[in-house]
Scaffold this motif. Sequence first.
Motif, PDB file in Angstrom:
ATOM      1  N   ARG A 271       0.854  -0.783  -0.042  1.00 39.20           N
ATOM      2  CA  ARG A 271      -0.169  -0.054  -0.006  1.00 39.20           C
ATOM      3  C   ARG A 271       0.922   1.492  -0.199  1.00 39.20           C
ATOM      4  NH1 ARG A 271      -4.908  -0.824   2.495  1.00 39.20           N
ATOM      5  NH2 ARG A 271      -5.588   1.336   1.019  1.00 39.20           N
ATOM      6  N   ILE A 273       2.047   4.664   0.736  1.00 40.64           N
ATOM      7  CA  ILE A 273       1.715   5.968   1.790  1.00 40.64           C
ATOM      8  C   ILE A 273       2.453   7.333   1.460  1.00 40.64           C
ATOM      9  CG2 ILE A 273       1.741   6.817   3.973  1.00 40.64           C
ATOM     10  CD1 ILE A 273       1.606   4.106   5.577  1.00 40.64           C
ATOM     11  N   ALA A 301      -6.876   4.727   7.431  1.00 43.41           N
ATOM     12  CA  ALA A 301      -7.089   5.216   5.782  1.00 43.41           C
ATOM     13  C   ALA A 301      -6.924   3.507   5.198  1.00 43.41           C
ATOM     14  CB  ALA A 301      -6.247   6.086   5.025  1.00 43.41           C
ATOM     15  N   LEU A 302      -6.058   2.886   5.728  1.00 50.63           N
ATOM     16  CA  LEU A 302      -5.641   1.759   5.014  1.00 50.63           C
ATOM     17  C   LEU A 302      -6.772   0.925   5.085  1.00 50.63           C
ATOM     18  CD1 LEU A 302      -1.857   1.461   6.749  1.00 50.63           C
ATOM     19  CD2 LEU A 302      -2.631   1.944   3.846  1.00 50.63           C
ATOM     20  N   GLY A 305     -10.055   3.018   2.856  1.00 53.89           N
ATOM     21  CA  GLY A 305      -9.671   3.309   1.727  1.00 53.89           C
ATOM     22  C   GLY A 305      -9.217   2.512   0.669  1.00 53.89           C
ATOM     23  N   LYS A 309      -5.445   3.193  -4.896  1.00 58.19           N
ATOM     24  CA  LYS A 309      -5.555   4.845  -4.351  1.00 58.19           C
ATOM     25  C   LYS A 309      -3.895   4.604  -3.106  1.00 58.19           C
ATOM     26  CE  LYS A 309      -9.396   6.308  -6.692  1.00 58.19           C
ATOM     27  NZ  LYS A 309     -10.399   7.540  -6.438  1.00 58.19           N
ATOM     28  N   VAL A 311      -2.464   6.128   0.135  1.00 53.49           N
ATOM     29  CA  VAL A 311      -3.086   7.131   1.342  1.00 53.49           C
ATOM     30  C   VAL A 311      -1.799   8.402   1.888  1.00 53.49           C
ATOM     31  CG1 VAL A 311      -3.150   7.042   3.847  1.00 53.49           C
ATOM     32  CG2 VAL A 311      -3.584   5.542   3.138  1.00 53.49           C
ATOM     33  N   ARG A 312      -2.582   9.626   1.421  1.00 47.84           N
ATOM     34  CA  ARG A 312      -1.397  11.200   1.584  1.00 47.84           C
ATOM     35  C   ARG A 312      -2.115  11.631   3.010  1.00 47.84           C
ATOM     36  NH1 ARG A 312      -0.339  12.114  -3.211  1.00 47.84           N
ATOM     37  NH2 ARG A 312      -1.572  11.566  -5.684  1.00 47.84           N
ATOM     38  N   ASN A 328      -7.271   9.941   2.159  1.00 45.30           N
ATOM     39  CA  ASN A 328      -8.045   8.436   1.302  1.00 45.30           C
ATOM     40  C   ASN A 328      -8.807   8.337   0.179  1.00 45.30           C
ATOM     41  OD1 ASN A 328      -9.121   7.809   3.932  1.00 45.30           O
ATOM     42  ND2 ASN A 328     -10.554   6.779   2.040  1.00 45.30           N
ATOM     43  N   SER A 383     -12.534  12.089  -2.113  1.00 40.68           N
ATOM     44  CA  SER A 383     -11.608  11.304  -1.276  1.00 40.68           C
ATOM     45  C   SER A 383     -12.006  11.944   0.376  1.00 40.68           C
ATOM     46  CB  SER A 383     -10.043  12.003  -0.927  1.00 40.68           C
ATOM     47  OG  SER A 383     -10.711  13.642  -1.110  1.00 40.68           O
TER      48      SER A 383
END
Length: 410
Positions: A271, A273, A301-302, A305, A309, A311-312, A328, A383
Amino acid sequence: MKSDYQADIDAIRRIDAVPTILDVVCRTTGMGFAAVARVTEDRWVACSVLDRIAFGLQRGGELKVETTICHEIRQSGYPVIINNVVEDPLYCGHPTPAMYGFQSYISMPILRKDGSFFGTLCAIDPKPAKLKDPEIVGMFRLFAELIAAHLDSVDQIAVSEQLLARERAFGAMREKFIAVLGHDLRNPLASVVSGTKMLMRKHEAEPESRQILLLMQGSLLRMRGLIDNIADFARSRLGSGLTLDLQADAHLLEQTLDQVVDELRTAHPDRPIIAEFSVKHAVPVDHGRVAQLLSNLIGNALSYGDVAKPVRVSAKADKSGLELVVENGGAPIPAETLANLFEPFARGDVGRNVEGLGLGLFIASEIAKAHGGTLEVTSDESSTRFVLDIRAAPPAQKNSEPSGAQRLNG
């Protein structure tokens, strides 16, 4: 009088309508004495009295039960009504009227909901009275039922209060147990985490071993997060609040944020990040608590989400305060879920099995509040975005705690 019937006297005294009932009884019948009596096999106790004929009996006073007609009413369960003793075929020779000097008498049994006999609503007078009237009898019956209903309600309230007190005590004990358990689990878990990191360094060149250790580390991080959240939830429920150790160190804050992201990247290698931190100013925060908050937000978020896409994560610290953002992609959070998202045990439903207790966002919100900040969320088709904003002045330090530790109720 003996104290074993004080509870009955107090129960009748708590019924505000009883003095009015006795007054209405006397005014309607023209009689001078009315009472609510507790009657048992061996006791006759006045629980409430209205005496306008100087009969001489007060609340708490007693008559010998075997000398009263109420004793017979207790045995039969039926009311007794006498207009004029000298003209009544059943009671003209009865010893009780002569003993107590009355000519008119009415007594209605007070029967509880379970059928048990409490006592009587009764009235006497030295003069005859017209009592064998359907309206008079109906009034007495209604008042007796009203008193019984109040007594049943009082008992139900008392039982409910006892159950509530017992449940509160049990709940407090349960939460203390959870808090102690969470605390005691942290040390052995920390040892296992450290051991896993050492093994990862040792087996750096062995892909198979490294993959197993990565999975173990991810599981350990989730366990640590669960233990922290449970312990903090129990602490907040017990009223002690979250403990903060405020430090103003820009370098340490950025290191802390980097470490959280690195740990979660390691635990979730598949994932992406993306992190961008700009910590240019020292903001007084509890770095461990901020790390816990960030870990909870990224973990959320993980979990929820879109896996396709990234995770920011971004952080900005300047003179105005600290802003931390976790974003996310994926389906928007439903409005009904969004309204209670920061409540304990609240969990979103995105159509797949997601592990967790639903405490992560609650604890994150409590950490934000303890810092005098806010944690807000927005969610739409593009988002879902969580924003921690610590703009207010930090909570005042306690002089008694030079280490900077603060105990704040979240």
